[in-house]
Design a protein around this motif. Structure first.
Motif, PDB file in Angstrom:
ATOM      1  N   TRP A 153       0.754  -1.172   0.223  1.00 60.30           N
ATOM      2  CA  TRP A 153       0.063  -0.014   0.038  1.00 60.30           C
ATOM      3  C   TRP A 153       0.916   1.099   0.085  1.00 60.30           C
ATOM      4  O   TRP A 153       0.827   2.056   0.975  1.00 60.30           O
ATOM      5  N   ASP A 154       1.713   1.375  -0.903  1.00 61.47           N
ATOM      6  CA  ASP A 154       2.206   2.507  -1.021  1.00 61.47           C
ATOM      7  C   ASP A 154       2.351   3.306  -2.585  1.00 61.47           C
ATOM      8  O   ASP A 154       1.984   2.593  -3.428  1.00 61.47           O
ATOM      9  N   LYS A 155       3.117   4.083  -2.769  1.00 60.94           N
ATOM     10  CA  LYS A 155       3.278   4.700  -4.140  1.00 60.94           C
ATOM     11  C   LYS A 155       4.339   4.023  -5.064  1.00 60.94           C
ATOM     12  O   LYS A 155       4.462   4.406  -6.230  1.00 60.94           O
ATOM     13  N   GLU A 204       7.617   3.166  -3.971  1.00 60.95           N
ATOM     14  CA  GLU A 204       8.977   3.889  -3.711  1.00 60.95           C
ATOM     15  C   GLU A 204       9.646   3.479  -2.355  1.00 60.95           C
ATOM     16  O   GLU A 204      10.443   4.061  -2.082  1.00 60.95           O
ATOM     17  N   ARG A 260      10.325   2.884  -8.762  1.00 58.22           N
ATOM     18  CA  ARG A 260       9.750   1.461  -8.865  1.00 58.22           C
ATOM     19  C   ARG A 260      10.059   0.819 -10.161  1.00 58.22           C
ATOM     20  O   ARG A 260       9.605  -0.380 -10.275  1.00 58.22           O
ATOM     21  N   ARG A 294       3.656  -0.319  -6.972  1.00 51.32           N
ATOM     22  CA  ARG A 294       2.773   0.610  -6.682  1.00 51.32           C
ATOM     23  C   ARG A 294       1.326   0.120  -6.342  1.00 51.32           C
ATOM     24  O   ARG A 294       0.906  -0.891  -7.478  1.00 51.32           O
ATOM     25  N   ASP A 306      -3.168   4.426  -1.239  1.00 47.10           N
ATOM     26  CA  ASP A 306      -1.933   5.006  -0.626  1.00 47.10           C
ATOM     27  C   ASP A 306      -2.065   4.731   1.050  1.00 47.10           C
ATOM     28  O   ASP A 306      -2.831   5.420   1.542  1.00 47.10           O
ATOM     29  N   SER A 356      -5.614   7.936  -3.446  1.00 43.58           N
ATOM     30  CA  SER A 356      -4.977   6.662  -4.376  1.00 43.58           C
ATOM     31  C   SER A 356      -3.669   7.151  -4.821  1.00 43.58           C
ATOM     32  O   SER A 356      -3.531   8.404  -5.240  1.00 43.58           O
ATOM     33  N   SER A 357      -2.637   5.965  -4.975  1.00 43.93           N
ATOM     34  CA  SER A 357      -1.340   6.352  -5.309  1.00 43.93           C
ATOM     35  C   SER A 357      -1.465   6.920  -6.769  1.00 43.93           C
ATOM     36  O   SER A 357      -0.368   7.624  -7.280  1.00 43.93           O
ATOM     37  N   TYR A 358      -2.380   6.678  -7.558  1.00 40.51           N
ATOM     38  CA  TYR A 358      -2.345   6.848  -9.001  1.00 40.51           C
ATOM     39  C   TYR A 358      -2.929   8.071  -9.197  1.00 40.51           C
ATOM     40  O   TYR A 358      -2.468   8.897 -10.357  1.00 40.51           O
ATOM     41  N   GLN A 401      -3.167  11.050  -7.117  1.00 36.45           N
ATOM     42  CA  GLN A 401      -2.800  12.214  -6.162  1.00 36.45           C
ATOM     43  C   GLN A 401      -2.565  13.469  -6.824  1.00 36.45           C
ATOM     44  O   GLN A 401      -2.725  14.528  -6.352  1.00 36.45           O
ATOM     45  N   SER A 402      -1.950  13.528  -8.025  1.00 38.52           N
ATOM     46  CA  SER A 402      -1.786  14.807  -8.818  1.00 38.52           C
ATOM     47  C   SER A 402      -2.836  15.381  -9.144  1.00 38.52           C
ATOM     48  O   SER A 402      -2.506  16.469  -9.824  1.00 38.52           O
TER      49      SER A 402
END
Lengths: 616, 232, 356, 308
Positions: A47-49, A51, A311, A342, A346, B23-25, B27-28
């Motif tokens: 559960w991370d981006k 990295e 990654r 990934r 998050d 969400s990681s995807y 976020q921007s």
């Protein structure tokens, strides 16, 4: 009376904390290398981006007193070999283009004569052209499929450069189809390959190589230049030579160029040779140095999370123990390289999501309760009852009302809150038949304010009284806007002034001017730095949160009032967390003062978890 | 229709961004929305600038009192606009000397720079400087020790004002070492670090809650005044 | 009233006379520039798509064959040049004249001299409002509104519309026109703000102005979403985190109990909690809650007092700078930076013995 | 008397304010005499932080301000650069504000190029320039400079700048010096650089408006702070005390010049803050006087009303 048992139990607890046994370790300095840590496991952090990689290892069996810290290294990984080879071929192709351009097509028309000498090329014969063209063509044809694969690969996708690869392929295909004769096709193809070459991200090892070459080149260049220019301009040759370039004789320029090129060539060769000897050796980069804490020692293992990783790369990790004499142990190396993945969610933000849900949920819940018709009690806010009074007074005096929604744009919640207050004030004004003037510092705010005021007049049943021209844009510039307002206020003398929104330094200019013309002034803002000026110079000021609550109060609608209750739940949550956290932190320092290291270590972990994980 | 669709746009835009944050995807997305906003605001300049011209032209044509000043505004506005948009008197940039439009519109020494340096800057900076006067008159008029709250406000301001000049050193410099904490300059620091910190924190937490609830009201359509009142 | 007008007219006439004399006799308010030739050479390799321009006299120029000849001899399509004017001081101007009377690198600048006078007059016009509203202030006010509105529009165009909208939607056009270095490929997502923008402009048409509400709804919705999250993260959570402090503090150096720090921490925690109580809406400020809220207000008032005191400092400094501009750049009354030669340094020299 | 003050036209206050600022400026400008400064603890901390680093340390100077706040901040920026240069530190200039690089250039032109002629660009100081992205820039360069700063402002590649060879990220800096006029500035540096990497040391100079919001960070996250013009003046005093002989105007034989009292003659550009403290002091005294007079009137008024 009711409180005593709690106090007593707290005291008792503290006393117990102090009485717990004390663990102390005896420091022992060793000159030999310590025993290595073992069982290093590297895993992608869930559960991370994409990295982070989690590391976990068993501590060195040596006495905890002798081990000062653990150093964590990661390898500077290279890309897969095929990838590397392909990159090199593309690079070579670029050089080929460069080398073949002039022999194939000759010099472009109008090229200066001495420029031709610089390339050491002669105008090619037809046979030479033919041969060069054939070679380029065959190189390209063999490479194109590989470039296509590269463009479609996961790699390209990850690095987001497939569009460049596609563009390059297109240009190269055009080139092959167009034959050799077209100068423009050739130019475009060369540019395409250069683009491709430029876009492929470098591995860390390659980066290091290039840096090294550049450095060597620069040193060689400076060494040549400095001696000559210093003779001409003295110590400050660098700046001086740029300022007095006209004075540099043409011959010096020429000789500089020649010697420099020579020196650079030598330096580059030397750098390449040196790098060549280093290739193949595994290179490690120090990531972090961590000290084992008391709890780590008791558990016999430690963990660390490597961050800021890429990654798309694979990483190998090793951990060594370092003793107090700065001697490193043999390493524990992770079994295989890992690359971070990934995940869609998050996990770092889990705690924050919960807090958001609680706070928002409370607001929504109370709005819902309010809609069921249950009566809600909220306290009064002094400034708000004054709104009606101010509007009424303006009507009596036959003067206008000034409303300023701050100086920020619609992307500021304070402006939106200001506009909602405006809608209530405008409605009251419409009912009293008072004139309301709204100068704005942003075009979008003007638009929004017009919508709002028009609707308020409609709601008050007086759409005909609405005058669009009273809501107008002045200028985006803070002090231009204030200069206008100051002049306007002193001339038109509005009877009531509202300042609701984001204000900066202009707060006091407005408030003082309003004061000098004797207007009733009501301000509301959430800018802490400006609140004192409004508090000092206005009749009523809505401080921070009160300002946001104002629209709910003014509307008097039950569901709006419900949101205020929701906010109070948020404040209660703050109170609970603060009290709990302060209690834990205090217990931690009491335990530390009492010398109970074990308990202190446990508490420290909890407090850290609270601060680092939950409250981030 | 005219009101339902905007409400939907608001709710969807807001909630999508809130969910995207976790969400990681995605976020921007927030930053993208911010850039889009800038573009919208820049396009809206046409509305604002047009409105400005309209108002002043109307004043001039109606010969309202002070219409000549509207003339000044219009001339200043149009001159600046034309010089700035046309990059008049600007040299090309150093990287691309062969592109006539590549220079910076703010180039030092150019006409737009002149307008900035000799009109925009002195005018706005002087407006800013007028605060020195207003601060003085506010201090005279508003800082009266009416109650404990007012006494605290003015007392703190008093200490800070003294403590932040050499006067502070004169007044309390004689204090012995064990009373050092009472020296004005140290008292200033204590006030700032303890009381000011506590107050500011409470204000900030309150504001954050206020913003959450205001945002929610907007997103849920409870507060829709910006779209024009309650009724359809 | 008449008398006041007469007095003001006399004061102004005398003032103007002094200014003119000061300017004419001492050159006060004049500005100087240094001319710097800007020479560029295109050193792109043959076959290179883009030109590669470098300063003829820069460090890099020594690596280029083309630069080993006098600038005038370089083929015309490979060179560009113009003159840049940098600001200079009177001292430098006089020194260069003294060294070589024919040297025209340093020059008197009419436009900038005029600029200084305009700036000084605008400064006085704005300050004149402190006496009362007057035509001079109105001129300054109208100018600042016009200039600044256009200034921000120009910035919006060149810094937002061109790179962030046109540069994304039609990069080829922008590359050929104003940003040759632009590398991005087209990104058609940026058509969304463009369309929203056009919908916003629909308001200008007499019919269907409701279309303009859509972009507004979008703006407000996204703002609410972004700020909701942003404030919870940055202000709400982080301020709670900073308040989690021990009431019994330890001196990090000695490891012993620190009384004063503990007291400070206690005050902070009490302050935060009591000031939050003040903001409670559900409960009337009576009884215990009322007392706590009162304590909270006290904390808020101290905060405001502190902010007031600190802000005052900045405001006075700003005013001092405007005066320094008037006295130094314009009137040449003082010269603290030593920018002019001694004989220009100060008008006050006859009074110097008096001032000590 | 009482009536006069009660009904005082605020224009009298304006006039007093004008005189309180204008007169000191002219007197100080003409005579060069200034008030003495007694440096406070926080300012001393800033000075010590730079002074106690060994010569040759790496110092990152981020100038995050614009011309509007030059009055308060330029003296600090000047002094920071002077102090670092005099101490022999390596200076890495950068900016989070678009106009920041101009402020850096001004400092380099006026201070380093004029008074430290032997310092070389690229070896002793470098101007890395501005990058857009506010606190985002800090978040990136805290782990990797080259991701954003591939070149300096002159376009020199990172790898070709000698003093950048052993620098990968902000973490390699021995000290961060920040001059800040607002967002993005000191608060963001503290939040995104020093807080996550507590080994970093940082000092800052900021405007008066910002100072109250920064105090909560002292001294754990922010190791020293110059607040507004007063902070600048005190810092100037400290640097002059330590480096007066170097800083002073020189005679033909390169010996420092002194005045009649034996104090060094310091060039005007290094005493901007001290000079500005003159009007500041007088104006503050006026403010205090106004508050007192205002309250006296208030109490007299209340008593009279009470008597009635």
């Amino acid at each position: 009376m009711r409180k005593r048992p709690i106090r007593t139990s707290v005291l008792a607890l503290m006393w117990m904390l102090c009485a717990l046994p004390v663990v102390r370790s005896v420091a022992q300095d060793g000159l030999q290398a310590p025993a290595p840590p073992s069982q290093l496991i590297a895993r992608d952090r869930p559960w991370d981006k994409g990295e982070k990689i989690d590391l976990r290892w068993k501590l060195s069996p040596d006495d905890s007193g002798t081990i000062a810290s653990y150093r964590i290294y990661r390898s500077l990984t290279t890309k897969p070999a095929e990838q590397d080879a392909l990159e090199r071929r593309i690079e070579d192709l670029w050089y080929l283009f460069e080398d073949l351009y002039v022999p194939m097509f000759g010099f472009p028309p109008g090229w200066p004569e001495d420029e031709k000498a610089r390339y050491e090329f002669h105008d090619p014969t037809p046979e030479e052209r033919e041969a060069a063209g054939t070679r380029l063509r065959s190189e390209l044809e063999s490479l194109l499929p590989e470039i296509k694969i590269l463009a479609k690969s996961q790699h390209a996708d990850d690095y987001d450069y497939e569009r460049y690869a596609e563009a390059a392929i297109e240009a190269l295909e055009t080139y092959l189809a167009a034959g050799m004769g077209l100068v423009e096709a050739n130019r475009r193809a060369a540019a395409a390959v250069k683009l491709l070459n430029h876009e492929i991200p470098l591995s860390e090892l390659q980066k290091a190589k290039i840096d090294y070459e550049n450095a060597a080149e620069r040193v060689a260049r400076d060494a040549v230049t400095e001696s000559k220019l210093a003779g001409l301009f003295g110590d400050n040759w660098k700046e001086e030579s740029e300022e007095r370039a006209d004075e540099i004789p043409v011959e010096l320029r020429k000789s500089l160029l020649d010697t420099r090129l020579e020196a650079e060539l030598q330096a580059e060769t030397k750098a390449r040779r040196e790098i060549a000897t280093r290739v193949g050796e595994t290179r490690w980069k120090l990531v972090a140095e961590v000290e084992p804490k008391l709890l780590n020692i008791r558990r016999g293992e430690m963990s660390y999370t490597a961050e800021q990783l890429d990654r798309h790369q694979e990483y190998l990790f090793k951990v060594v123990a370092v003793n107090r004499a700065e001697i490193e142990s043999a390493p524990a190396i992770a079994a295989s390289p890992v690359s971070p993945d990934r995940q869609i969610y998050d996990g770092n933000r889990l705690a924050m999501m919960l807090v958001t849900l609680i706070v928002c949920g409370a607001v929504v819940l109370f709005i819902g309760i309010a809609r069921t018709g249950r009566p809600l009690k909220v306290r009064k806010i002094a400034g708000l009852s004054a709104v009606e009074e101010a509007v009424g007074r303006a009507t009596e005096m036959g003067r206008s009302i000034l409303f300023v929604c701050g100086i920020q744009d619609m992307n500021d919640i304070q402006t939106i809150a200001g506009i909602t207050v405006l809608s209530r004030v405008a409605k009251t004004a419409a009912e009293y038949d008072a004139k309301i003037e709204v100068p704005t510092a942003r075009s979008l705010v003007m638009t929004a304010a017009r919508e709002t005021v028009q609707a308020s007049y409609l709601a008050a049943g007086r759409p005909d009284a609405y005058n669009e021209d009273l809501i107008y844009y002045v200028t985006d510039e803070q002090f231009g806007f204030v200069a206008y307002l100051q002049g306007m206020m002193s001339r038109e003398k509005p009877a009531a002034c509202f300042y609701m929104g984001t204000f900066f330094a202009e707060s006091l200019i407005l408030a003082e001017t309003g004061n000098s013309i004797g207007a009733i002034q009501i301000a509301g803002t959430a800018m802490p730095a400006q609140l004192p000026f409004f508090v000092a110079a206005c009749d009523y000021t809505l401080i921070g949160e009160e300002f946001f609550a104002a629209s709910a109060y003014l509307s008097g609608e039950p569901d709006q009032l419900g949101s205020l209750k929701g906010q109070d739940v948020g404040k209660a949550v703050v109170g609970i967390i603060v009290v709990l956290g302060v209690f834990l932190a205090t217990a931690l320092s009491v335990a530390a003062l009492a010398g109970n290291e074990v308990l202190a270590a446990h508490l420290e972990e909890i407090v850290e978890y609270l601060q680092r994980v939950i409250l981030t | 229709m005219k009101r339902t669709i905007p409400l939907l746009i608001t709710a969807i835009g807001g909630f999508v961004l809130i969910i995207a944050f976790f969400s990681s995807y995605t976020q921007s997305w927030g930053e993208v929305a911010a850039i889009w906003f800038d573009i919208l605001a820049a396009i809206a300049f046409i509305l604002g600038g047009g409105n400005l011209m309209k108002i002043h032209l109307k004043k001039i044509s109606d010969r309202k009192a002070g219409w000549a000043y509207s003339g000044v505004t219009l001339i200043a506005f149009l001159t600046t606009l034309i010089i700035g948009l046309g990059k008049i008197g600007v040299n090309p940039s150093e990287q691309f000397p062969d592109y006539a439009w590549s220079g910076s519109y703010r180039e030092v020494g150019g006409p737009f720079w002149w307008l900035y340096e000799f009109a925009f800057k002195p005018l706005t900076a002087t407006m800013f400087a007028m605060l020195a006067f207003y601060v003085a008159s506010a201090a005279f008029r508003a800082f009266r020790a009416k109650n404990i709250e007012a006494i605290l406000l003015l007392g703190t301001a008093f200490i800070i004002l003294l403590g932040r000049t050499y006067a502070g050193v004169w007044v309390t410099g004689w204090l012995p070492e064990w009373l050092e904490g009472l020296k004005l300059e140290n008292l200033t620091v204590t006030i700032m670090k303890v009381f000011n910190t506590a107050g500011n924190r409470a204000i900030m937490i309150g504001i954050a809650l206020g913003i959450v609830s205001t945002s929610l009201k907007v997103l849920l359509g409870v507060d829709r005044s910006y779209l024009g009142g309650g009724e359809e | 009233m008449k008398k006041e007008t007469v007095i003001w007219t006399v004061v102004m006439l005398v003032g103007a006379l002094v200014l003119v004399l000061n300017g004419a006799l001492r050159g006060a308010g004049s500005a100087y520039v240094k001319a710097v030739p800007m020479q560029f050479v295109n050193v792109a390799e043959p076959g290179e798509v883009n030109a590669d321009w470098i300063r003829y006299n820069s460090d890099r120029a020594f690596d280029e064959k083309l630069c080993t000849q006098p600038f005038e001899d370089i083929p015309e399509d490979l060179r560009e040049s113009w003159v840049r004017y940098e600001q200079a001081e009177l001292g430098e101007y006089l020194a260069s004249r003294a060294a070589d009377p024919n040297d025209d690198n340093y020059r008197f600048s009419l436009s900038q001299t005029l600029g200084i006078w305009v700036a000084a007059l605008f400064t006085l016009f704005i300050f004149s409002f402190l006496y009362k509203d007057n035509p001079f202030y109105k001129i300054a006010e109208s100018s600042v509104v016009g200039v600044s509105a256009a200034y921000w529009m120009v910035i919006g165009f060149w810094d937002v519309i061109v790179p962030n909208l046109l540069g994304k939607v039609a990069p080829a056009m922008v590359r050929a026109w104003s940003i040759p270095g632009l590398e991005d490929p087209p990104n058609y997502w940026y058509l969304v703000p463009l369309i929203l923008g056009l919908m916003l402009l629909w308001r200008l048409s007499p019919k269907g102005s409701w279309i303009g509400r859509w972009p507004l709804a979008f703006v407000i919705g996204t703002t609410a979403g972004i700020r909701l999250i942003g404030f919870i993260q940055a202000d709400f959570l982080s301020q709670i985190r900073n308040t989690v402090i021990p009431l019994i503090a330890i001196d990090s150096a000695t490891g012993s109990f620190a009384f004063w720090d503990s007291l400070k921490n206690l005050i902070i925690v009490i302050g935060v909690l009591s000031a939050l109580t003040y903001f409670f809406f559900s409960v009337e400020h009576k009884g215990v809650v009322g007392k706590t809220a009162r304590l909270g207000i006290w904390f808020l008032m101290i905060t405001f007092g502190a902010a007031f005191g600190y802000t005052v400092m900045g405001r006075i400094a700003l005013f001092a700078i405007r005066l320094e501009f008037l006295f130094d750049d314009w009137l040449w009354l003082i010269d603290p930076l030593g920018r002019r030669a001694a004989e220009y340094a100060s008008l006050l020299w006859p009074a110097m013995p008096l001032l000590g | 008397m009482y009536e006069f003050f009660r009904d005082l036209d605020r224009r009298w206050i304006f006039l007093m304010m004008f005189l309180c600022v204008a007169v000191p400026i002219i007197i100080i400008g003409a005579t060069g005499k200034t008030f003495p400064e007694e440096p406070t603890q926080l300012v001393r901390a800033v000075f010590d932080e730079i002074e106690n680093l060994p010569s040759g340390s790496k110092v990152l100077l981020s100038y995050d301000y614009d011309p509007a706040s030059e009055g308060e901040l330029a003296p600090m920026a000047t002094m920071f650069a002077y102090h670092c240069a005099a101490k022999g530190h390596k200076m890495y200039f950068m900016a989070l504000w678009p106009v920041g690089p101009q402020m850096v250039d001004d400092t380099i032109e006026n201070i380093i190029k004029k008074d430290f002629k032997d310092l070389k660009y690229g070896e002793d100081y470098v101007n890395l320039g501005y990058k857009s992205g506010y606190e985002g820039v800090i978040k990136v360069i805290i782990t990797d400079f080259t991701e954003l700063y591939s070149t300096d402002t002159r376009g020199t590649p990172w790898s070709a700048i000698p003093m950048c060879h052993d620098v990968n990220s902000v973490q390699d800096m021995d000290l961060i010096v920040n001059v800040s006029a607002g967002y993005a500035g000191t608060k963001e540096w503290v939040q995104y650089a020093v807080t996550p990497y507590p080994k970093l040391r940082m000092v800052a100079g900021c405007t008066g408006v910002q100072a109250p919001l920064l105090y909560p960070y002292i001294p754990q996250q922010l190791h020293g702070l110059l607040g507004a013009i007063k902070g600048a003046a005190e810092y100037e005093a400290l640097v002059i005390e330590a480096y007066g002989d170097k800083m002073a105007r020189k005679d033909a034989g390169d010996n420092p010049l002194t005045d009649d009292n034996g104090d060094y003659l310091i060039p005007g550009k290094y005493t901007e803050g001290i000079r500005r403290m003159g009007p500041q002091l007088v104006a503050h005294l006026l403010m205090i006087l106004l508050i007192i007079v205002g309250n006296v009137i208030y109490f007299v008024e209340r008593r009279r009303e009470g008597r009635r």
